[in-house]
Design a protein around this motif. Structure first.
Motif, PDB file in Angstrom:
ATOM      1  N   UNK A  63       0.869  -1.188   0.000  1.00  0.00           N
ATOM      2  CA  UNK A  63       0.000   0.000   0.000  1.00  0.00           C
ATOM      3  C   UNK A  63       0.901   1.232   0.000  1.00  0.00           C
ATOM      4  N   UNK A  64       0.744   2.090  -0.996  1.00  0.00           N
ATOM      5  CA  UNK A  64       1.574   3.286  -1.128  1.00  0.00           C
ATOM      6  C   UNK A  64       0.833   4.505  -0.587  1.00  0.00           C
ATOM      7  N   UNK A  65       1.531   5.339   0.186  1.00  0.00           N
ATOM      8  CA  UNK A  65       0.904   6.530   0.769  1.00  0.00           C
ATOM      9  C   UNK A  65       1.723   7.777   0.431  1.00  0.00           C
ATOM     10  N   UNK A  66       1.070   8.749  -0.142  1.00  0.00           N
ATOM     11  CA  UNK A  66       1.620  10.088  -0.386  1.00  0.00           C
ATOM     12  C   UNK A  66       2.973  10.038  -1.104  1.00  0.00           C
ATOM     13  N   UNK A  67       2.988   9.429  -2.293  1.00  0.00           N
ATOM     14  CA  UNK A  67       4.194   9.420  -3.115  1.00  0.00           C
ATOM     15  C   UNK A  67       4.192  10.693  -3.965  1.00  0.00           C
ATOM     16  N   UNK A  68       5.153  11.584  -3.714  1.00  0.00           N
ATOM     17  CA  UNK A  68       5.225  12.834  -4.469  1.00  0.00           C
ATOM     18  C   UNK A  68       5.870  12.590  -5.829  1.00  0.00           C
ATOM     19  N   UNK A  69       5.190  13.031  -6.877  1.00  0.00           N
ATOM     20  CA  UNK A  69       5.696  12.853  -8.230  1.00  0.00           C
ATOM     21  C   UNK A  69       5.054  13.898  -9.134  1.00  0.00           C
ATOM     22  N   UNK A  70       5.209  13.715 -10.439  1.00  0.00           N
ATOM     23  CA  UNK A  70       4.584  14.622 -11.400  1.00  0.00           C
ATOM     24  C   UNK A  70       3.703  13.833 -12.355  1.00  0.00           C
ATOM     25  N   UNK A  71       2.618  14.466 -12.801  1.00  0.00           N
ATOM     26  CA  UNK A  71       1.779  13.910 -13.833  1.00  0.00           C
ATOM     27  C   UNK A  71       1.568  14.980 -14.900  1.00  0.00           C
ATOM     28  N   UNK A  72       1.112  14.537 -16.071  1.00  0.00           N
ATOM     29  CA  UNK A  72       0.998  15.429 -17.218  1.00  0.00           C
ATOM     30  C   UNK A  72      -0.445  15.468 -17.686  1.00  0.00           C
ATOM     31  N   UNK A  73      -0.986  16.685 -17.816  1.00  0.00           N
ATOM     32  CA  UNK A  73      -2.357  16.860 -18.267  1.00  0.00           C
ATOM     33  C   UNK A  73      -2.442  16.758 -19.783  1.00  0.00           C
ATOM     34  N   UNK A  74      -3.650  16.770 -20.285  1.00  0.00           N
ATOM     35  CA  UNK A  74      -3.881  16.625 -21.713  1.00  0.00           C
ATOM     36  C   UNK A  74      -3.205  17.734 -22.504  1.00  0.00           C
ATOM     37  N   UNK A  75      -3.175  18.970 -21.921  1.00  0.00           N
ATOM     38  CA  UNK A  75      -2.568  20.092 -22.632  1.00  0.00           C
ATOM     39  C   UNK A  75      -1.053  20.159 -22.426  1.00  0.00           C
ATOM     40  N   UNK A  76      -0.462  19.148 -21.779  1.00  0.00           N
ATOM     41  CA  UNK A  76       0.974  19.102 -21.588  1.00  0.00           C
ATOM     42  C   UNK A  76       1.465  19.735 -20.296  1.00  0.00           C
ATOM     43  N   UNK A  77       0.567  20.314 -19.509  1.00  0.00           N
ATOM     44  CA  UNK A  77       0.985  20.960 -18.252  1.00  0.00           C
ATOM     45  C   UNK A  77       1.491  19.915 -17.265  1.00  0.00           C
ATOM     46  N   UNK A  78       2.624  20.204 -16.624  1.00  0.00           N
ATOM     47  CA  UNK A  78       3.160  19.328 -15.588  1.00  0.00           C
ATOM     48  C   UNK A  78       2.503  19.688 -14.259  1.00  0.00           C
ATOM     49  N   UNK A  79       2.025  18.682 -13.552  1.00  0.00           N
ATOM     50  CA  UNK A  79       1.284  18.909 -12.317  1.00  0.00           C
ATOM     51  C   UNK A  79       1.978  18.166 -11.181  1.00  0.00           C
ATOM     52  N   UNK A  80       2.320  18.865 -10.123  1.00  0.00           N
ATOM     53  CA  UNK A  80       2.880  18.238  -8.932  1.00  0.00           C
ATOM     54  C   UNK A  80       1.744  17.587  -8.149  1.00  0.00           C
ATOM     55  N   UNK A  81       1.891  16.281  -7.884  1.00  0.00           N
ATOM     56  CA  UNK A  81       0.820  15.548  -7.209  1.00  0.00           C
ATOM     57  C   UNK A  81       1.408  14.633  -6.141  1.00  0.00           C
ATOM     58  N   UNK A  82       0.517  14.224  -5.228  1.00  0.00           N
ATOM     59  CA  UNK A  82       0.825  13.151  -4.279  1.00  0.00           C
ATOM     60  C   UNK A  82      -0.140  12.012  -4.575  1.00  0.00           C
TER      61      UNK A  82
END
Length: 495
Positions: A63-82
């Motif tokens: 079970x993974x909890x609060x892994x900080x990484x980045x994801x990419x939206x459809x328009x290419x924007x980089x989003x900082x997420x947990x």
């Protein structure tokens, strides 16, 4: 899933998207039709693909909890997420997929950056202003100091007393009990406090601090903690002391030769040393008047410095307001006659506890000012009476008045309504400042009200003396005067 504010994504262990809630659509920009059946890889920036295989770890039962990484939206924007992920199991408890819960960290990171910027600005402001901040949680008995306050105390930032008692030990022994009593009383009452005290640094150096504190309360008015500041005013007090000494020395050194000069001019003016021509008498008279003015200036400077520094002890005693007004009127009677201004009083017999000489000085100063700026044929009125627990004094004239923007500044040192007044009418610009110092040292206040062309009213208040009623004589049950039996019981005297 539909009501969640955070994106929730269902995945197979191969990374195929099986569930896509509305929050995921809002964050990433893909509609449900576009996302379902697609690979989760479309959300992973190219440079991060293959670097960490979160699905493999979940497939192994982690079970993974609060892994900080980045994801990419459809328009290419980089989003900082947990991202938090947990396995999805079938009826046989076999892991068949994963649920991914995503938290958008952009607002969080912006908030953190803003707080860090504010902390840095606060630290810089404290460093420039020479003050630090503190917070005292009385319930937990913990005290937190800012870095600048640690430096003021001569301590390494982060290394400071963590209890109130530990803080008290840093205070000079002669001031410790007073600081403790004032702080605890303010905390108990929920009121602010402001005081000066000395601290002792680890190297033995003594500094003077001005501390302020204010109680922070909860929603029900309960005191939670106290917040405040501590400012190092050692240099300021040293400058003030040096200034006072300089003023005192210069004033005394000037007074001696001036007294001699004034005496010599007086002899010349009287003709004792021989008659002078008219022009000579006029020059001697001008010199004598300017000598008198300079003596008054020196006396006023000494007065205001002594009163302001507390070096003059007030001698409060029982006195009557009406009598003080009458004495003040007598002292300016000749000036009023020369100015052709009538002076009258409207007083009530009110008792106050004050230094009569200083109150008389205040009234005389105000009366002299009123007469100085009153045209011939006008009137000056002095009133005194009780107002609640105070005695109110008022001096009203029918002079030219004072502009509204000058009503506060005229009580400051060397301030006059018009700079030409000092040349045309004399005066040092210190009279009202002395009045304010006297009144405030008595615990009162002073102010002015005026209307241009219609005159001015100067008012000040002093605490009234509370009269105590004498205790009634004791009586017996039938109303007869009680008696006291002496110890030897050989005499009986009325109580």
């Amino acid at each position: 899933m539909d009501s969640s504010e955070d994106p929730i994504i269902g995945l197979t262990l191969e990374g195929v998207i099986t569930d896509w809630n509305p929050a995921a659509q809002r964050l990433y920009g893909y509609s449900c039709e576009e996302a379902l059946g697609a690979s989760i890889a479309m959300l992973v920036p190219p440079e991060l693909r293959g670097s960490t295989n979160l699905l493999a770890r979940v497939g192994a039962g982690e079970v993974l909890r609060q892994v900080d990484t980045q994801r990419m939206a459809k328009d290419g924007e980089r989003i900082d997420v947990s991202i938090s992920m947990s396995p999805i199991r079938d009826e046989r408890h076999a892991i068949v997929g994963a649920a991914a819960f995503t938290r958008d960290n952009r607002v969080h990171k912006q908030t953190e950056a803003m707080l860090e910027r504010q902390r840095r600005q606060l630290a810089e402001a404290q460093s420039v202003g020479g003050f630090g901040s503190w917070e005292w949680d009385m319930g937990a008995d913990t005290v937190e100091w800012s870095e600048q306050l640690c430096r003021i105390y001569g301590l390494e930032p982060g290394r400071h007393p963590v209890t109130f008692e530990g803080c008290l030990q840093r205070i000079h022994p002669d001031d410790r009990a007073r600081v403790q009593a004032d702080a605890e009383a303010a905390y108990a009452r929920g009121t602010p406090f402001s005081l000066e005290h000395r601290i002792v640094r680890p190297d033995g150096g003594v500094r003077t601090l001005h501390a302020r504190g204010e109680v922070a309360t909860g929603e029900h008015g309960t005191a939670l903690r106290m917040l405040g500041t501590g400012q190092d005013i050692t240099e300021r007090r040293e400058i003030e002391r040096a200034k006072d000494e300089f003023t005192s020395v210069v004033s005394h050194e000037l007074r001696t030769p001036l007294t001699s000069i004034r005496g010599s001019l007086g002899l010349l003016e009287s003709g004792v040393l021989g008659e002078l021509p008219e022009r000579g008498r006029r020059m001697v008279r001008i010199a004598a008047e300017n000598s008198d003015r300079l003596v008054r200036l020196i006396n006023d400077i000494l007065d205001i410095e002594r009163i302001g520094s507390g070096k003059i002890d007030m001698q409060p005693q029982r006195c009557d307001a009406a009598e003080l007004v009458e004495r003040a009127l007598e002292s300016v009677g000749q000036i009023a006659a020369q100015a052709q201004v009538s002076v009258s009083a409207d007083t009530q017999p009110v008792t106050l506890g004050a230094d009569p000489d200083r109150v008389l000085q205040t009234l005389t100063n105000l009366l002299s000012n009123a007469l100085k700026f009153s045209p011939a044929g006008t009137a000056v009125l002095v009133c005194s009476g009780r107002r609640g627990g105070e005695v109110l004094f008022q001096v009203s004239d029918e002079g030219r008045g004072i502009p509204a923007d000058k009503l506060d500044s005229i009580f400051q040192r060397f301030q006059q309504v018009d700079a030409s007044d000092s040349r045309e009418m004399g005066g040092t610009g210190l009279g009202l400042a002395i009045c304010r110092a006297i009144v405030e040292q008595h615990g009162g206040r002073i102010w002015a009200e005026s209307e241009l062309g219609k005159g001015s009213t100067f008012s000040f208040t002093l605490p009234a003396l509370v009269e105590r009623e004498p205790a009634p004589a004791p009586t017996t049950a039938d109303g007869a005067p009680a008696v006291v039996v002496c110890e030897d019981e050989r005499a009986r005297v009325p109580a």
